[in-house]
Design a protein around this motif. Structure first.
Motif, mmCIF file in Angstrom:
data_model
loop_
_atom_site.group_PDB
_atom_site.id
_atom_site.type_symbol
_atom_site.label_atom_id
_atom_site.label_comp_id
_atom_site.label_asym_id
_atom_site.label_seq_id
_atom_site.Cartn_x
_atom_site.Cartn_y
_atom_site.Cartn_z
ATOM 1 N N ARG A 1 0.980 -1.152 -0.084
ATOM 2 C CA ARG A 1 -0.079 0.049 -0.079
ATOM 3 C C ARG A 1 0.899 1.464 0.044
ATOM 4 N N ARG A 2 2.095 0.953 0.196
ATOM 5 C CA ARG A 2 3.142 2.247 0.412
ATOM 6 C C ARG A 2 2.819 3.305 1.403
ATOM 7 N N ARG A 3 2.557 2.490 2.302
ATOM 8 C CA ARG A 3 2.137 3.477 3.899
ATOM 9 C C ARG A 3 3.215 3.149 4.724
ATOM 10 N N PHE A 4 3.622 4.076 5.460
ATOM 11 C CA PHE A 4 4.485 4.140 6.513
ATOM 12 C C PHE A 4 4.117 5.166 7.540
ATOM 13 N N ALA A 5 3.841 4.810 9.068
ATOM 14 C CA ALA A 5 3.386 5.524 10.052
ATOM 15 C C ALA A 5 4.031 4.932 11.360
ATOM 16 N N TYR A 6 3.914 6.176 12.257
ATOM 17 C CA TYR A 6 4.538 5.929 13.487
ATOM 18 C C TYR A 6 4.027 6.944 14.446
ATOM 19 N N GLU A 7 3.892 6.256 15.867
ATOM 20 C CA GLU A 7 3.203 7.226 16.772
ATOM 21 C C GLU A 7 4.596 7.709 17.681
ATOM 22 N N VAL A 8 4.621 9.098 18.067
ATOM 23 C CA VAL A 8 5.620 9.718 18.522
ATOM 24 C C VAL A 8 5.245 9.823 20.310
ATOM 25 N N ALA A 9 6.041 9.730 21.355
ATOM 26 C CA ALA A 9 5.857 9.796 22.442
ATOM 27 C C ALA A 9 7.087 10.414 23.189
ATOM 28 N N THR A 10 6.936 11.141 24.187
ATOM 29 C CA THR A 10 8.111 11.434 25.033
ATOM 30 C C THR A 10 8.838 10.201 25.606
ATOM 31 N N PRO A 11 10.091 10.594 26.278
ATOM 32 C CA PRO A 11 10.665 9.301 26.700
ATOM 33 C C PRO A 11 9.903 9.073 27.895
ATOM 34 N N PRO B 1 1.989 10.897 25.147
ATOM 35 C CA PRO B 1 1.700 10.649 23.577
ATOM 36 C C PRO B 1 2.092 12.298 22.990
ATOM 37 N N ILE B 2 2.482 12.254 21.833
ATOM 38 C CA ILE B 2 2.762 13.550 21.104
ATOM 39 C C ILE B 2 2.067 13.704 19.831
ATOM 40 N N CYS B 3 2.315 12.561 18.911
ATOM 41 C CA CYS B 3 1.667 12.685 17.646
ATOM 42 C C CYS B 3 1.718 11.514 16.905
ATOM 43 N N ARG B 4 1.200 11.624 15.670
ATOM 44 C CA ARG B 4 1.322 10.302 14.569
ATOM 45 C C ARG B 4 1.776 10.945 13.573
ATOM 46 N N TRP B 5 2.703 10.402 12.673
ATOM 47 C CA TRP B 5 3.208 10.973 11.382
ATOM 48 C C TRP B 5 2.794 9.710 10.410
ATOM 49 N N CYS C 1 5.562 9.655 -8.792
ATOM 50 C CA CYS C 1 4.573 9.363 -7.452
ATOM 51 C C CYS C 1 4.084 10.549 -7.157
ATOM 52 N N VAL C 2 3.202 10.384 -6.038
ATOM 53 C CA VAL C 2 2.723 11.436 -5.295
ATOM 54 C C VAL C 2 2.993 11.073 -3.863
ATOM 55 N N VAL C 3 3.667 11.927 -3.022
ATOM 56 C CA VAL C 3 3.877 11.538 -1.662
ATOM 57 C C VAL C 3 3.129 12.620 -0.640
ATOM 58 N N THR C 4 2.438 12.020 0.078
ATOM 59 C CA THR C 4 1.600 12.736 1.234
ATOM 60 C C THR C 4 2.309 12.409 2.516
ATOM 61 N N GLU C 5 2.603 13.278 3.246
ATOM 62 C CA GLU C 5 3.055 13.589 4.664
ATOM 63 C C GLU C 5 2.100 14.045 5.316
ATOM 64 N N THR C 6 1.573 13.681 6.545
ATOM 65 C CA THR C 6 0.577 13.952 7.621
ATOM 66 C C THR C 6 0.852 13.686 8.884
ATOM 67 N N CYS C 7 0.466 14.874 9.678
ATOM 68 C CA CYS C 7 0.906 14.719 11.267
ATOM 69 C C CYS C 7 -0.642 14.813 11.845
ATOM 70 N N TRP C 8 -0.648 13.947 12.830
ATOM 71 C CA TRP C 8 -2.052 14.060 13.912
ATOM 72 C C TRP C 8 -1.498 14.763 15.379
ATOM 73 N N ILE C 9 -1.564 15.814 15.741
ATOM 74 C CA ILE C 9 -1.145 16.053 17.117
ATOM 75 C C ILE C 9 -1.779 15.641 18.166
ATOM 76 N N ARG C 10 -1.323 14.495 19.099
ATOM 77 C CA ARG C 10 -2.005 13.955 20.065
ATOM 78 C C ARG C 10 -1.645 14.211 21.385
ATOM 79 N N ALA C 11 -0.665 15.356 21.559
ATOM 80 C CA ALA C 11 -0.491 15.584 22.661
ATOM 81 C C ALA C 11 -1.497 16.007 23.921
ATOM 82 N N PRO C 12 -1.686 15.469 25.274
ATOM 83 C CA PRO C 12 -2.734 15.994 26.030
ATOM 84 C C PRO C 12 -2.392 17.487 26.422
ATOM 85 N N VAL C 13 -3.753 17.972 26.557
ATOM 86 C CA VAL C 13 -3.735 19.696 26.803
ATOM 87 C C VAL C 13 -2.813 19.939 27.750
#
Length: 158
Positions: A79-89, A93-97, A109-121
């Protein structure tokens, strides 16, 4: 753009889609093209992208340097999809790329990069203090554009 809205950018690259995916799913390599990430190192014996693999990111903004822990959630060459979740040490939770590669209508090709911020308020003031970035959505939007432009220049020059 609201704080929790996805932040995204897209670029067309004149290169084989599988070649683009091969670079996108390699965080240590992608650090070469990123604006804020300066290094990424696989953890726990991982050497390549696979669901569940972990890596550590080193990030810099001006004189500020901080580290993140990342876990691969999608590594799908078909599917040519790569994603990961980011957190502090400390596992906040911080975000998903996410990176997606599609065939371009006229080749390449067309490359799309997306980020969702998930840090708690409650963590946002700490994130600002750590990174020095007041407008994280705006910064990520600019960083995505820079990363994609650098990736395009690299892939098309090779």
């Amino acid at each position: 753009m609201r704080f929790r809205d996805p932040i995204s950018g897209t670029i067309t690259i004149d290169v084989d889609p599988d070649r683009a995916y091969g670079v996108l799913c390699d965080p240590p390599r992608m650090a070469e093209f990123a604006e804020e990430t300066v290094a990424a190192d696989w953890l726990g014996g991982a050497t390549r992208a696979a669901v569940g693999a972990r890596f550590r990111g080193a990030n810099r903004h001006g004189r500020r340097l901080w580290y993140t822990r990342c876990r691969v959630t999608d590594a799908d060459p078909d599917r040519r999809r790569f994603a990961y979740e980011v957190a502090t040490p400390f596992k906040v939770p911080i975000c998903r790329w996410q990176y997606e590669v599609e065939d371009a209508p006229d080749g390449g090709c067309v490359v799309t990069e997306t980020c969702w911020i998930r840090a708690p308020v409650w963590f946002i003031p700490f994130a600002i203090l750590i990174t020095g970035v007041l407008d994280r959505p705006g910064a990520n939007k600019a960083h995505i554009a820079t990363t994609l432009a650098r990736l395009k220049a690299h892939l098309e020059a090779a």
